[in-house]
Motif scaffolding. Structure first.
Motif, PDB file in Angstrom:
ATOM      1  N   ASP A 108     -17.731  53.503  27.455  1.00 31.70           N
ATOM      2  CA  ASP A 108     -19.113  53.781  27.086  1.00 31.70           C
ATOM      3  C   ASP A 108     -19.365  55.285  27.059  1.00 31.70           C
ATOM      4  OD1 ASP A 108     -20.957  51.107  27.318  1.00 31.70           O
ATOM      5  OD2 ASP A 108     -19.164  51.025  28.612  1.00 31.70           O
ATOM      6  N   VAL A 109     -19.962  55.740  25.970  1.00 29.63           N
ATOM      7  CA  VAL A 109     -20.321  57.150  25.885  1.00 29.63           C
ATOM      8  C   VAL A 109     -21.713  57.297  25.264  1.00 29.63           C
ATOM      9  CG1 VAL A 109     -17.976  58.061  25.684  1.00 29.63           C
ATOM     10  CG2 VAL A 109     -19.193  57.325  23.620  1.00 29.63           C
ATOM     11  N   ILE A 110     -22.343  58.426  25.580  1.00 23.98           N
ATOM     12  CA  ILE A 110     -23.572  58.825  24.906  1.00 23.98           C
ATOM     13  C   ILE A 110     -23.221  60.104  24.157  1.00 23.98           C
ATOM     14  CG2 ILE A 110     -25.969  59.547  25.189  1.00 23.98           C
ATOM     15  CD1 ILE A 110     -25.880  58.171  27.970  1.00 23.98           C
ATOM     16  N   ILE A 111     -23.558  60.157  22.868  1.00 24.05           N
ATOM     17  CA  ILE A 111     -23.224  61.342  22.085  1.00 24.05           C
ATOM     18  C   ILE A 111     -24.504  61.947  21.520  1.00 24.05           C
ATOM     19  CG2 ILE A 111     -21.871  62.261  20.174  1.00 24.05           C
ATOM     20  CD1 ILE A 111     -20.038  59.805  20.454  1.00 24.05           C
ATOM     21  N   HIS A 112     -24.667  63.241  21.770  1.00 28.27           N
ATOM     22  CA  HIS A 112     -25.864  63.953  21.340  1.00 28.27           C
ATOM     23  C   HIS A 112     -25.472  65.002  20.311  1.00 28.27           C
ATOM     24  CE1 HIS A 112     -29.407  66.825  22.446  1.00 28.27           C
ATOM     25  NE2 HIS A 112     -29.688  66.090  21.388  1.00 28.27           N
ATOM     26  N   ASN A 113     -26.025  64.895  19.117  1.00 28.70           N
ATOM     27  CA  ASN A 113     -25.729  65.851  18.050  1.00 28.70           C
ATOM     28  C   ASN A 113     -26.553  67.114  18.254  1.00 28.70           C
ATOM     29  OD1 ASN A 113     -25.245  67.270  15.764  1.00 28.70           O
ATOM     30  ND2 ASN A 113     -25.612  65.573  14.342  1.00 28.70           N
ATOM     31  N   LYS A 114     -25.964  68.095  18.939  1.00 26.86           N
ATOM     32  CA  LYS A 114     -26.684  69.322  19.302  1.00 26.86           C
ATOM     33  C   LYS A 114     -26.904  70.191  18.080  1.00 26.86           C
ATOM     34  CE  LYS A 114     -28.273  71.377  22.710  1.00 26.86           C
ATOM     35  NZ  LYS A 114     -29.717  71.293  22.945  1.00 26.86           N
ATOM     36  N   ASN A 115     -25.855  70.288  17.279  1.00 25.76           N
ATOM     37  CA  ASN A 115     -25.865  71.222  16.173  1.00 25.76           C
ATOM     38  C   ASN A 115     -24.752  70.835  15.199  1.00 25.76           C
ATOM     39  OD1 ASN A 115     -26.781  73.452  14.816  1.00 25.76           O
ATOM     40  ND2 ASN A 115     -27.049  74.567  16.759  1.00 25.76           N
ATOM     41  N   VAL A 116     -24.615  71.530  14.111  1.00 27.47           N
ATOM     42  CA  VAL A 116     -23.577  71.185  13.141  1.00 27.47           C
ATOM     43  C   VAL A 116     -22.197  71.228  13.814  1.00 27.47           C
ATOM     44  CG1 VAL A 116     -22.533  71.775  10.936  1.00 27.47           C
ATOM     45  CG2 VAL A 116     -24.992  72.125  11.291  1.00 27.47           C
ATOM     46  N   ASN A 117     -21.497  70.110  13.797  1.00 29.63           N
ATOM     47  CA  ASN A 117     -20.174  70.017  14.426  1.00 29.63           C
ATOM     48  C   ASN A 117     -20.166  70.503  15.874  1.00 29.63           C
ATOM     49  OD1 ASN A 117     -19.125  69.036  12.043  1.00 29.63           O
ATOM     50  ND2 ASN A 117     -18.656  71.093  11.283  1.00 29.63           N
ATOM     51  N   ASP A 118     -21.262  70.258  16.561  1.00 28.83           N
ATOM     52  CA  ASP A 118     -21.377  70.687  17.958  1.00 28.83           C
ATOM     53  C   ASP A 118     -22.052  69.557  18.735  1.00 28.83           C
ATOM     54  OD1 ASP A 118     -21.764  71.863  20.371  1.00 28.83           O
ATOM     55  OD2 ASP A 118     -23.265  73.314  19.673  1.00 28.83           O
ATOM     56  N   LEU A 119     -21.226  68.802  19.456  1.00 24.50           N
ATOM     57  CA  LEU A 119     -21.724  67.586  20.095  1.00 24.50           C
ATOM     58  C   LEU A 119     -21.597  67.665  21.606  1.00 24.50           C
ATOM     59  CD1 LEU A 119     -19.754  65.060  17.859  1.00 24.50           C
ATOM     60  CD2 LEU A 119     -22.033  65.968  17.427  1.00 24.50           C
ATOM     61  N   ASN A 120     -22.544  67.068  22.302  1.00 19.58           N
ATOM     62  CA  ASN A 120     -22.390  66.841  23.731  1.00 19.58           C
ATOM     63  C   ASN A 120     -22.106  65.367  23.967  1.00 19.58           C
ATOM     64  OD1 ASN A 120     -22.715  69.461  24.559  1.00 19.58           O
ATOM     65  ND2 ASN A 120     -24.950  69.289  24.665  1.00 19.58           N
ATOM     66  N   LEU A 121     -21.004  65.101  24.656  1.00 25.17           N
ATOM     67  CA  LEU A 121     -20.596  63.728  24.915  1.00 25.17           C
ATOM     68  C   LEU A 121     -20.708  63.454  26.411  1.00 25.17           C
ATOM     69  CD1 LEU A 121     -17.587  61.785  23.551  1.00 25.17           C
ATOM     70  CD2 LEU A 121     -17.719  62.194  26.003  1.00 25.17           C
ATOM     71  N   PHE A 122     -21.343  62.344  26.763  1.00 28.70           N
ATOM     72  CA  PHE A 122     -21.503  61.977  28.166  1.00 28.70           C
ATOM     73  C   PHE A 122     -20.645  60.752  28.476  1.00 28.70           C
ATOM     74  CE2 PHE A 122     -25.224  64.217  26.807  1.00 28.70           C
ATOM     75  CZ  PHE A 122     -25.567  65.018  27.879  1.00 28.70           C
ATOM     76  N   VAL A 123     -19.877  60.860  29.537  1.00 27.74           N
ATOM     77  CA  VAL A 123     -19.018  59.744  29.939  1.00 27.74           C
ATOM     78  C   VAL A 123     -19.103  59.616  31.453  1.00 27.74           C
ATOM     79  CG1 VAL A 123     -17.020  61.293  29.988  1.00 27.74           C
ATOM     80  CG2 VAL A 123     -16.674  58.816  29.940  1.00 27.74           C
ATOM     81  N   ARG A 124     -19.051  58.391  31.947  1.00 25.66           N
ATOM     82  CA  ARG A 124     -19.133  58.181  33.397  1.00 25.66           C
ATOM     83  C   ARG A 124     -17.985  58.899  34.095  1.00 25.66           C
ATOM     84  NH1 ARG A 124     -20.569  52.010  34.810  1.00 25.66           N
ATOM     85  NH2 ARG A 124     -20.032  52.793  36.888  1.00 25.66           N
TER      86      ARG A 124
END
Lengths: 1001, 91, 417, 186
Positions: D152-168
């Motif tokens: 399970d992940v949460i992915i946040h599109n911060k900017n162009v080709n710049d993502l923050n991915l959250f994982v337990r």
């Protein structure tokens, strides 16, 4: 090369780059662009394998994935060898080593060929009728059956290659890059649709790309030249992705498709290393366009399986695409026009065509006329009644057909040849369409199944949709695509097309011979050696359904999945049973379309990535301190910490003793933790646990038991009331995920009225459990300003605290029966706090212990482990935990089930303690318990669930579930082992400190 | 692999979801009043329909919300999805 | 008995080019009335008819099949046969079947290729070890030939298993039942059909049941696509479609019908000569007489009658196969398919009367019914003939779901097969 | 002073993919149903609470991600020091949980945030995510919860080709190693 079978003027083969390869140990040469098959044919090698059952010599028969005979073992390396690979699909590369299969000692002299001699007594499915006597001989018979079965050999060492997966989402997927696929892809791309075009060959263009014939022209240029230009324009589209060497394996519902891309199989041996070999594309397409073309049918006649007998369209591809002559005196046998295209190609490449044997009375289509003009001899209304030549065809016997086509008449003509091209018409490749659930309809005029209805957003175009002639392919493709994509691509609309039209059609599924059928060998499934006779036998024996015939004769079940044989099998069944083919229906085509390596299906998740590994914040400390680990679900938990060369038993004895004598420390971080907030939190707990929660004071902890609705124990753990409407629930390690989703389920579906919110904080907290008489001293060193007096901080209560300004929660709870504390702190600091505690505990010989010691310590106290002492059939009453079932509460999950006629029985299996008469004897967990010895069969009263040697009691102890155990305390029982019987006595479940003095020690 | 339209998150791959079986089997409000037979009916007995069935699904790897689905079990076609507490959008 | 099968009959028929073989079974039109009708022409149904005729002298009976006999789970399973079950009731049931298997080819004069190549169940974690040892002890005391093997013994019995201690879930040991093995699934259906037909049983294919006619609380006959057929006893053995039949008489069963998938590789020369199953890693594999690796995947969690499952299940299974047999990575999947399995909450079957007189159900075999075929048929025949269960299937009555007296075999049945 | 320990995740560079660690940052899980809750957090954080599925809202300090109709993830843009973290934690808890508007839970260490950056990040994701990123790619602020190699992940599109991915946290090391293996082959 013995003879020069290679023609020079050829666009597709780079005759400047010679490639050396080995076949059956012999070094041979081919060119870049060759397949193994074309290279072998260029070396005048036809015989490449032996058939499955009769071990008859077999040669290359086709030029693609439909090849039934030419399947070889590639590579010698024990880890890299690959069985059952089609020579027609192997792109030639430097260092390729291939060998024939299913023959011994060699493909030229195969002992197994003796089966051919026995063939009269081994008809279809003979094995069901024999090998039954004497009964115990079957093992022996089977040994030989298995030895002779199978084709290639499995690798015997692990694969060194890498495989990969990719997900892909597109608007339009076009499967097959022939002329119709190219037109479709271009149209889609032109209309700004995100388009993907895949083709299993290394270049696009299908069969049209090498169709250079006066009879097939588009806008006054040869069809191949026109298509070439079209293909060149494709590169200009950014929204079009083209994948060659990519074969569609499976078409599942909801337009979910799997395609395998070959990345290194065509590379020279030394270039393959450390690259991804195959990639499986998991494609989700809004729309799917199938343009997979058609397969040429063989003809079914006596001895139609000899090496040198090749599909006529394949002979054409070998000459026009690979520049290889399949022979020098080639005869052709057909029931339709397409063989004439081959004849013309051969002729224009300077290969002499003996004659064309055509079962039709006469026809005057454009292409036939052109062939006649070239002086090609045609035997009208004739058939081949036999072929000669053992390892390679050397002659055919031709006779005239009777008017009704069921017999032969007149005198036999013998014709010498070194190759025979056969063409029985065309079968649309509808496999993918049917895989996706599409329904077929039968077209009587030329005996083909074509796509009819489909649930999905897809369409079939070109010859896989039953359009076999250039002009109708183009015309229909344009119309269908425009309608399907709701676009209007005028570019293709008024093309000027010249295309020969087939005028006369005639089809005979099983061609007659001058011999009685029983004496002939008309093969249907070449690889599995099933003949028309076998199919008729099956029908005779009452196997009516196609599926029955298929299974009984194994027709269509070979590695080519019946691509060549299915239609004739159906035809012969229909004919023999006197039913219409349309009504007969067809067998189901199952995925994959062509066999798919396990490696590609699995991708990169092998070895270290086989399954997720979950680690606690203190994991590295355990590693540094030489812990052995236990797999608990996906977690790695410290199991025990051997010192020097202690074995597990010794380590656990030491750890357990230390924990009770002074202090032990355990990593309990894997326990599930759920943060519960909301004004109805207490009511919620009342409903999910068996006991009552409303009256739990703030700051206090309570043990809870959770049931399934069926009343059986599901999970347990301690829950702490942090404030009025705020609880922290703990679950078992294994239960964490399931408990949370189960609770969410009840909140969302059964009790939406409750104001309760759940948030998992399992990974947020590291949990350090310190137990033993000296635990208090250690905690006071770590958190000096915390009042640890029993009055201020009694058992089953909690306190907030700061360790170096980091908030943490200290629970005073115990799973060992010792005075103990649990520190819950943000995971990032947990390792640091753990080290701090360990430091503080040094003076008290603080001993890290793992799951095994934990299990032992709790067993001494008779605490259960859900999942070990329970197995989904134990109620709280069975566990003698009646005390935890609230009598007042109106309802809770599982309550009603506790009062069913079986669950209220007094004599259910109940949890008890067991002591062995010999205190040194340790029972085996799982061992069964009986009341009587020397009786077989004997009633099993229960079994041992937990068993250890307790260093603190200096005797072995065990927990067990026993029928009516509650009432049997003090009774003697027996534990029968394989070679001895152990005497035991039923006891209370609590072995140590019944009065719970140690909790406050 | 189904393509499931989560009523909250939109179209997602089946692998993000968990199936929860037949829908609208309400947990009895007063289980203790029920006979063993009636309780067994709730606990175990299912229609197990071949054809259009109402069933529960959970977007377990997305928003974690439970919802209902109208699906034809004879061809796996999903006719509709609807939120918990809502009426089935079909007869 | 029609012409006996043997090597001699094969030779004899060779002289007439095999043109004189008789039909294995007739293709009769339904009579107006039968003493009993079996709904479902799979292995279990045909076996039931066979034993009704053979042991209970009921010759005027019919088997009605909506498709072609053996076309359901009988022809789709992975042919594993074993009896190493935990509870006495199950052990009794499955070992009864196993004993019949041991003489079945001779009993039917049809080679069902029952191959006692042994079935091994692997343990990969400590709870596995406890559970499997518990089962082994129970089996021993029930007279079932299961033994515990340590890791070395596992490796010795099946050398291609990866028993390295460094894999994600190392093999900690396993159990072995030598009498267990595999059989040729189609042959079982065909053999029983031929045998039943020879005793006068009508096997009626392409005949779908559309309704059940009742008179008060007893049955009167079935409505079918070939018309109404009168009978006083109906034995339903419809596997995945059991609920469909039950719904015709407003009976709800504790069943869910789910997709179960299986696959075979291309045929290769002998490489694994036993059956190996693994619960924790969830994979099992054997090799057919033809040389194909026969691999069973798991079930999907949703109800479906499509005989198709999701690809993820197949991927997960092969992932597990490669973990235990890394040498198979270059082997190729030739065919995959699905069946519809009717699963009971306690992973045990139902062989039972119902509250409707003359209506009997044999269902809930879940993922492992093939192994029980002969025993299931024998006991169901007894139950129908005597209108009361045999002692071996008494515990598998439908009322256990009301009383709560379940036969929980999740442990023994854990790997879908 | 206690040491701060992250799972072994550091910054790795590949051709057009950069995988980098970002901890410590504050993360809070917010749950509530009614309007007051939504306006309240908006006010407390001076962010308009995103109520549209798969969206987020941000200011210079904080991001608020929609997770479900009654659940949001709050995380800080930059490394945050303890005091601020505790302050915000307590403030929100007192204003929302204590006032019975919903729930506020500190999940700073439950999730590990990994930043994915570069032209080929979506190729990396396509190696293990069934999710269709075609639109997500081009919509800044988009949020999705999905599976990445079965985790399970949460992915946040911060900017162009710049993502923050959250994982337990307990999964993070495994996913990190897996991503590196995948990235090294793209």
């Amino acid at each position: 090369m013995t003879k020069n079978l290679r023609i020079t003027n050829n666009k597709f083969i780079d005759q400047t780059s010679r490639i050396s390869f080995k076949f059956d140990g012999k070094i041979l040469y081919g060119f870049k662009g060759d397949t193994l098959a074309s290279a072998l044919l260029a070396n005048n090698i036809h015989l490449v394998g032996r058939s499955f059952k009769y071990h008859r010599p077999r040669g290359i028969m086709a030029c693609g994935s439909e090849e039934p005979n030419a399947i070889v073992q590639v590579g010698k390396d024990a880890s890299m060898t690959e069985p059952n690979t089609r020579a027609t699909e192997i792109e030639l590369y430097e260092g390729l080593e291939a060998s024939s299969q299913n023959c011994w000692p060699s493909v030229n002299f195969d002992v197994g060929a003796i089966n051919n001699f026995f063939s009269p007594i081994i008809p279809a499915a003979f094995y069901y009728k024999t090998f039954m006597w004497p009964a115990n001989f079957w093992k022996l018979y089977e040994y030989f059956i298995r030895k002779s079965a199978g084709l290639g050999k499995s690798p015997t060492k692990p694969d060194k290659d890498i495989y990969d997966h990719r997900y892909l989402h597109c608007d339009v997927l076009v499967v097959g890059g022939g002329i119709s696929g190219i037109m479709a892809a271009k149209t889609a791309a032109k209309n700004n649709l995100n388009t993907v075009l895949i083709d299993d060959k290394n270049i696009l263009g299908g069969t049209t790309i090498f169709q250079q014939n006066e009879c097939f022209k588009i806008n006054n240029s040869y069809s191949n030249d026109w298509l070439k230009k079209e293909i060149d324009t494709l590169n200009s589209f950014k929204n079009l992705t083209i994948k060659t060497r990519t074969s569609l394996a499976a078409y599942h519902s909801y337009n979910y498709l799997l395609a395998k891309e070959n990345l290194t199989d065509h590379l020279d041996l030394n270039e393959k290393k450390d690259k991804i070999r195959q990639r499986l594309w998991k494609i989700r397409a809004k729309k799917v366009i199938i343009s997979t073309g058609a397969i040429e049918r063989p003809l079914i006649f006596n001895n139609n399986d000899r090496p040198g007998i090749i599909l006529s369209s394949s002979i054409k591809k070998y000459i026009d695409f690979y520049g290889v002559k399949c022979g020098q005196k080639i005869s052709l046998f057909t029931n339709n026009d397409s063989a004439y295209e081959t004849a013309i190609s051969l002729n224009s490449s300077g290969v002499s065509v003996n004659s064309v044997v055509d079962i039709r009375d006469k026809t005057n289509s454009l292409i036939v006329k052109q062939a006649e003009k070239l002086g090609i001899k045609i035997h009208w209304k004739s058939t081949i009644v036999n072929t000669n030549g053992y390892k390679k065809i050397n002659a055919i016997e031709i006779m005239k057909l009777s008017d009704d086509g069921t017999a032969v008449v007149g005198k036999k003509i013998n014709e010498k040849c070194d190759c025979l091209g056969i063409s029985g018409g065309w079968t649309p490749r509808v496999h993918l369409f049917t895989q996706s659930g599409g329904k077929l309809k039968f077209r009587d005029k030329d005996n083909v199944f074509v796509p009819d209805k489909s649930e999905l957003d897809q369409i079939s175009i070109g010859s896989c949709n039953g359009d076999f002639e250039l002009d109708e392919v183009i015309k229909n493709t344009v119309n269908l695509i425009n309608k399907f994509l709701k676009v209007n691509n005028s570019a293709y609309e008024n093309l000027e097309i010249i295309s020969s039209k087939e005028i006369d059609k005639k089809n005979i599924w099983l061609l007659p011979s001058d011999k009685p059928l029983g004496k002939t060998k008309p093969f249907l499934d070449f690889q599995n050696d099933s003949t028309a006779i076998d199919v008729k036998l099956a029908l005779r024996e009452g196997f009516k359904s196609i599926e029955h015939v298929k299974r009984y004769t194994t027709t269509g079940m070979a590695t080519d999945q019946g691509k060549l044989s299915n239609m004739h099998a159906l035809g012969i069944i229909a004919e023999t049973a006197g039913v219409k083919m349309g009504e007969l229906g067809t067998t189901t085509f199952r995925p994959p379309y062509t066999p798919l390596t396990f490696g590609a299906i699995v991708g990169r998740n092998v070895g270290e990535f086989f399954d997720i590994t979950r680690k606690t914040p203190m994991h590295d400390w355990h590693v540094e301190n030489k812990a052995e680990f236990e797999n608990v679900g996906q977690w790695k938990r410290a199991w025990y910490y051997p010192i020097e060369n202690e074995n597990m038993y010794e380590a656990v004895q030491r750890e357990s003793k230390a924990a009770r004598d002074s202090a032990g420390i355990l990593d309990a971080s894997t326990l599930g933790k759920i943060d519960i907030q909301g004004t109805d939190a207490s009511e919620f707990l009342n409903r999910v646990y068996t006991n009552a929660w409303s009256k739990l004071e703030i700051g206090k902890c309570r043990y809870g038991l959770m049931l399934n609705e069926d009343g059986m124990v599901y999970d347990d753990g301690v829950t702490t009331r942090l404030s009025e409407n705020h609880y922290l629930m703990t679950t078992t390690t294994g239960g964490a995920a399931n408990v949370l989703s189960k609770l969410e389920d009840y909140l969302q579906t059964e009790w939406p009225e409750l104001d309760v919110y759940l948030t998992s904080v399992t990974d947020h907290y590291g949990t350090i459990s310190i137990c033993g008489p000296n635990s208090k001293k250690i905690i006071s060193k770590v958190i000096p300003d915390l009042d640890l007096s029993d009055k201020e901080f009694p058992h089953m209560s909690y306190k907030n605290a700061l360790i170096d300004n980091i908030k943490c929660r200290i629970m005073r709870i115990s799973f060992t029966g010792e005075h103990s504390y649990e520190i819950n702190i943000q995971s990032s600091y947990a390792k640091s706090v753990w080290e701090k505690c360990f430091e503080a505990g040094k003076d008290f010989n603080i001993t890290p212990y793992g799951t095994e010691t934990m299990h032992l310590l709790r067993a001494e106290k008779g605490f259960i482990i859900a999942g070990q002492d329970t197995d989904g059939t134990m109620t709280p009453v069975d566990l003698q935990m009646d005390w935890i079932i609230s009598k007042k509460k109106y309802d809770f999950i599982g309550k009603r089930s506790l009062y069913r006629s079986d669950t209220i029985r007094e004599d259910r299996k109940q949890l008890v303690g067991l002591l062995t008469d010999d205190p040194k004897e340790i029972l085996e967990e799982g061992a069964q318990i009986v009341a009587e010895t020397n009786k077989q069969p004997v009633e099993m009263l229960g079994h041992v669930t937990s068993s250890y040697f307790s260093p603190n009691l200096n005797k072995s102890i065990a927990l067990a579930v026993i029928k009516n155990g509650k009432k049997l305390k003090g009774q003697k029982m027996f534990v029968p082992m394989k070679n001895k019987t152990i005497n035991v006595t039923i006891t209370d479940t609590v072995f140590l400190d019944k009065e719970n003095k140690r909790l406050n020690a | 692999m189904f393509l499931i339209n989560c009523p909250y998150c939109g179209e997602r791959d089946q692998s993000e979801f968990t199936a929860g079986g037949e829908a609208h089997i309400v947990r009895p409000k007063q289980p203790t009043e029920l006979s063993d037979d009636q309780w067994a009916e709730f606990l175990f007995m299912r229609k197990n329909i071949k054809g259009v069935q109402l069933e529960r699904w959970n977007h377990s790897h997305g928003c974690r919300k439970w919802f209902n689905m109208v699906r034809d079990t004879s061809n796996d076609r999903i006719h509709a999805v609807y939120k918990m507490g809502q009426k089935p959008p079909i007869e | 008995m029609k012409n006996k099968y043997s090597i001699f009959s094969l030779i004899k028929n060779a002289f007439s080019y095999h043109e004189n073989w008789q039909r294995a079974w007739r293709d009769p039109e339904p009579k107006k009335e039968y003493d009993a009708i079996i709904v479902g022409g799979g292995g279990h149904g045909l076996a039931t008819a066979f034993y009704l005729a053979k042991k209970h002298n009921m010759k005027n009976i019919a088997v009605v099949e909506k498709g072609w006999i053996g076309g359901g789970n009988t022809g789709r399973n992975t042919t594993i046969i074993r009896s190493n079950y935990l509870w006495d009731a199950s052990a009794g049931l499955y070992d009864h079947a196993l004993k019949i298997w041991e003489g079945l080819s001779q009993e039917l004069n049809y080679n069902v290729m029952f191959s006692q190549r042994g079935v091994m169940n692997l343990a990969h974690n400590l709870q596995d070890v406890r559970d499997l040892k518990r089962r082994t002890h129970a089996n021993r005391l029930n007279g079932i030939d299961a033994v515990w093997l340590n890791t070395e013994e596992v490796k010795k019995f099946c050398p291609i298993i990866n028993t390295s201690p460094n894999i994600r879930y190392p093999v900690l040991g396993g159990t072995l039942q030598k009498r267990a093995g595999t059989a040729r699934h189609d042959a079982v259906a065909w053999g029983y059909a031929r045998g039943a037909d020879a005793m006068g049983v009508d096997i009626i294919q392409n005949c779908e049941v559309k309704g059940i006619k009742r008179n008060g609380d007893s049955v009167e006959g079935i409505e079918t696509t070939k018309g109404f057929i009168k009978t006083k006893k109906i034995g339903v053995v419809a596997a995945g479609h059991s609920s469909v039949i039950a719904n015709m008489v407003d009976i709800k069963l504790p069943l869910e019908s789910k997709p179960l998938q299986a696959l075979v590789s291309e045929p290769v020369k002998p490489i694994i000569d036993t059956v190996v199953m693994s619960n924790a890693v969830h994979a099992y594999v054997s090799q057919s007489d033809k040389g194909e690796l026969v691999i069973g995947a798991g079930t999907d969690a949703y109800i479906s009658y499509t005989q198709r499952g999701s690809h993820d299940v197949v991927e997960g299974t092969l992932k597990a196969i490669l973990e235990l047999y890394p040498i198979f990575s270059r082997m190729k999947m030739l065919r995959q398919w699905g069946g519809i399995v009717d699963i009971c909450p306690d992973a045990s079957p139902i062989i039972s009367k119902t509250h409707i007189k003359g209506l009997y159900f044999n269902c809930g075999w879940g993922t492992g019914g093939f192994k029980a075929t002969p025993g299931s048929g024998d006991l169901f025949a007894y139950t129908i003939a005597n209108d009361e269960p045999h002692k071996l299937n008494a515990d598998f009555n439908i009322n256990r779901f009301i009383s709560g007296d379940l036969v929980d075999e999740h442990g023994a049945a854990a790997v879908a097969h | 002073m206690l040491n701060f320990n992250n799972p072994v995740i550091d910054t790795k560079e590949y051709s057009e993919i950069r995988i980098s660690k970002t901890e410590p940052i504050l993360k809070m899980n917010l749950r509530g149903k009614n309007r007051d809750f939504i306006t309240k957090i908006g006010k407390e954080l001076s962010i308009i609470t995103p109520v549209d599925p798969n969206t987020s809202a941000s200011n210079e300090k904080l991001n608020l991600l929609w997770l479900s109709p009654d659940e949001w993830l709050l995380y800080s843009n930059h490394m945050i020091d303890l005091k601020d973290a505790n302050f915000l934690d307590d403030k929100l808890f007192n204003e929302i949980s204590k006032k019975k508007l919903g729930s506020v839970t500190n999940v700073s260490d439950h999730w590990i945030m990994i930043n994915l950056n570069g032209k080929k990040v979506f190729e990396l994701l396509s190696a293990g995510c069934p999710y269709n990123f075609n639109n997500f790619k081009n919509s800044k602020g988009a949020v999705t919860q999905t599976l990445f190699n079965h985790i399970d992940v949460i992915i946040h599109n911060k900017n162009v080709n710049d993502l923050n991915l959250f994982v337990r946290r307990s999964f993070s090391e495994h996913l990190f190693l897996w991503m590196n293996d995948a990235a090294s082959r793209i």
